[in-house]
Design an enzyme around this catalytic site. Structure first.
Site, short mmCIF file in Angstrom:
data_model
loop_
_atom_site.label_atom_id
_atom_site.label_comp_id
_atom_site.label_asym_id
_atom_site.label_seq_id
_atom_site.Cartn_x
_atom_site.Cartn_y
_atom_site.Cartn_z
N TYR A 140 0.80 -1.22 0.00
CA TYR A 140 0.00 0.00 0.00
C TYR A 140 0.84 1.28 0.00
CZ TYR A 140 -4.42 -2.41 0.16
OH TYR A 140 -5.49 -3.18 -0.19
N ASP A 150 -8.92 -33.18 6.67
CA ASP A 150 -9.94 -33.87 5.88
C ASP A 150 -9.28 -35.07 5.20
OD1 ASP A 150 -11.92 -32.05 6.45
OD2 ASP A 150 -11.63 -30.85 4.64
#
Length: 353
Positions: free
Chosen positions: A95, A234
């Site tokens: 930025y 998972d």
């Protein structure tokens, strides 16, 4: 810090010497995405080979000149920060000149390239990244700025610190550490008061693919307390890939393997063999996509799978059934099955690989 300043000065000196000879300066970077540059060592994980394929960033080529300029600009930013002992996040740097950098990923990539080129860990370059991971459980520590943090398990977790290197006075009576792949599962275990019901433990989630700070914290906790580290992922190729990043590291960060990997990590669940053992209904499982098949095939070829015969067997089960499951599938057995039955049984009877 003097080593960082000297390393940057050497790069700039080379550029000036080349210009003095009326030649176009060139920066030589290691090719971080090439598996041929990687060696696998059981005790470390994926580390960068000593003789690596490199790529040149030329200042006289229209294709690479903008990147050459951005690398020099970033070196100048780092030099000033190290000199003045100030820090900035990757986001702050982007930025500071969005037009120049174009995107956050350009900034992230250049910083990692510089870290690899100078052979200096990113945190020594005074660049911090915003953490996305969470930690909870039997742990307290003091942050670099003197803030005291207590992660004792409650309904809320603590964000992983952005300056892991600077934390000190770590105190814990945890018997083990549990790395949880997903934020939803992590929050569920917090709600079920898992850390207090089991023997004291530390829970960490990188909320998917872990960022650098989460990996650094896992490594720091392991170095400090030397307790067993388990993963709860998972039962799919993506979850296995994430577990391998914690355990063995990644190709793009292999030059920092010694600070990031924890090769003693154990796979606690969800194992493909658990699905059959627990009689999970077939309609609760998810069929493989083409992407899953490609990811699994890629993992099966990796050097670390050959030294893990039990993991290899689990991957073969997955390959044969072409089915995957999320940890949430255990709620089909009962709403608190994960924290009340599955994890206590695994931890008590050694159901890990």
């Amino acid at each position: 810090s003097s080593a960082v300043l000297e390393a940057i000065e050497n790069v700039i000196e080379d550029v000036i010497k080349t210009l003095a000879q009326n030649k176009a300066p060139v920066l030589t970077l290691t090719n971080r995405s090439n598996w041929r540059n990687i060696e696998f060592k059981d005790s470390v994980g994926l580390q960068m080979a000593s003789h690596c394929a490199t790529k040149q960033i030329r200042s006289d080529s229209p294709r690479s000149a903008p990147r050459f300029a951005l690398i020099l600009k970033m070196l100048s930013i780092i030099y000033k920060m190290v000199q003045s002992n100030t820090y900035a996040t990757k986001r702050d740097i982007y930025y500071s000149d969005t037009l120049l950098f174009g995107s956050q990923s350009v900034v992230d990539n250049i910083i990692t390239d510089i870290s690899c080129m100078l052979k200096i860990p990113r945190r020594s370059l005074h660049i911090l990244s915003t953490s996305k991971g969470f930690v909870a459980g039997d742990l307290s520590y003091t942050e670099a700025d003197g803030t005291k943090v207590n992660c004792t398990c409650s309904a809320t977790a603590v964000t992983v610190p952005s300056n892991v290197q600077g934390i000190k006075n770590l105190i814990s009576h945890a018997k083990f550490m549990l790395i949880v792949e997903k934020d939803a599962t992590f929050q569920r275990l917090l709600d079920d008061d898992f850390c207090n019901k089991m023997s004291p433990c530390i829970m960490i989630t990188g909320r998917g693919v872990p960022d650098l700070n989460t990996r650094l914290l896992v490594r720091k906790l392991w170095d400090t307390f030397q307790i067993p580290v388990f993963t709860l992922m998972d039962a799919d190729p993506h979850g296995i890939e994430i577990m391998c990043i914690y355990k063995y590291g990644s190709v793009s960060m292999s030059f920092e393997a010694h600070h990031l990997t924890v090769p003693s990590i154990k796979w606690l669940g969800l194992l493909p063999s658990d699905l059959k053992r627990l009689n999970i209904r077939r309609d609760a499982l998810i069929p493989f996509t083409k992407q899953d098949q490609n990811k699994l095939a890629s993992i099966q070829k990796r050097p670390y799978i050959t030294c893990q015969p039990l993991w290899k067997k689990e991957l073969e089960i997955m390959e044969a059934t072409k089915l995957k499951a999320e940890i949430q599938v255990l709620t089909s057995l009962s709403s608190d099955y994960l924290s009340r039955v599955y994890l206590p049984n695994k931890l008590q009877f050694g159901g890990w690989l």
